[in-house]
Design an enzyme around this catalytic site. Structure first.
Site, short mmCIF file in Angstrom:
data_model
loop_
_atom_site.label_atom_id
_atom_site.label_comp_id
_atom_site.label_asym_id
_atom_site.label_seq_id
_atom_site.Cartn_x
_atom_site.Cartn_y
_atom_site.Cartn_z
CG ASP A 11 -1.93 -1.10 1.21
OD1 ASP A 11 -2.52 -1.33 0.14
OD2 ASP A 11 -2.12 -1.76 2.25
CG ASP A 130 -11.54 -1.08 -0.39
OD1 ASP A 130 -10.82 -2.09 -0.47
OD2 ASP A 130 -11.18 0.03 -0.81
#
Length: 266
Positions: A11, A130
């Protein structure tokens, strides 16, 4: 038996690998190029590079950094963050990506999935979901979130997965916001619902705290709370904190998973 994959996730925000808990409390986790090199050498099956700031900061994926990472790895590389058009995908693929991951842009314009799949094939299009539980009361439901987990769309995550695959997504990257970074284990019930709903590979993400939990999500996705019969496990497990902060290694994870009956690739 098809080998299950262990996939480290980078990330990236402002050129550094970061990690938080439930998409919040972001802290530094290292240099993406150095980590990519380490994971490639340690036996990762793939590598996922997510520019987590691209969607909510409205900036392009860091293509120069993607090129540097691609130069260090000899395994499939998935790039996500800021992929809003076919041209964005083309640039990412030219920079060294083998496939791309889309989340916010697909929620905003679902037909994008078909455009990308027609150009490069569905195997190169990963839908990142998500997902967060909608309510602690009543039957379990999860909503799909956009903009790095900041905005609830109100869209049912399972229904969205089904529609996305029909449009052209060839793989699902399933991120549990509730479990992310907690180390408490994957959301097995959410993973099972998605696995049962779509015919494409599903990557479980969010919550890995030890090798036993990783082996578990790859073997079976029946949760103790649901009482449902065991279902086949996820096709791959995505990892971040466990690896970034040196709590374990990919070799150790694979060795443990194999001892539990998971077919892994050496």
């Amino acid at each position: 038996m098809q080998a299950k994959r262990i996939i480290p996730c980078l990330d990236v925000d402002d050129g550094r690998v970061v990690k938080g808990i439930k998409f919040k409390g972001i802290r530094d986790a290292g240099d993406p190029v150095e980590l990519a090199r380490r994971y490639n050498d340690d036996g990762a099956d793939e590598l996922t590079f997510l520019d987590i700031g691209a969607s909510y900061k409205s900036r392009a994926t860091l293509l120069d950094l993607v090129r540097k990472v691609a130069a260090e790895v000899f395994i499939p590389l998935c790039v996500g963050g800021g992929i809003r058009s076919l041209d964005d995908m083309r640039q990412a693929m030219n920079a060294g990506a083998d496939k791309v991951s889309v989340c916010t842009s697909a929620l905003r314009r679902p037909e994008l999935l078909g455009e990308l799949a027609r150009a490069y094939g569905s195997q190169c299009v990963v839908l990142s979901i998500d997902a967060k539980r909608a309510s602690p009361a009543g039957p379990p439901r999860w909503h799909a979130y956009s903009h790095g987990g900041r905005t609830c769309t109100g869209i049912d995550a399972v229904e969205w997965a089904v529609r996305a695959v029909e449009l052209g997504a060839g793989e699902i990257l399933l991120n549990s916001i509730d479990a992310d970074g907690t180390g408490g284990g994957y959301d097995l019930e959410l993973t099972r619902r998605i696995l049962e709903a779509v015919p494409v590979p599903v990557i479980a993400s969010g919550g890995a705290g030890n090798p036993d939990q990783i082996a578990g999500v790859l073997l079976s996705t029946a949760s103790a709370e649901s009482g449902d019969a065991p279902a086949p496990g996820a096709d791959a497990a995505l990892l971040a904190s466990l690896l970034h902060y040196g709590k374990t290694t990919i070799k150790e994870i694979k060795k443990h998973a194999e001892s539990k009956g998971v077919c892994v690739r050496w």
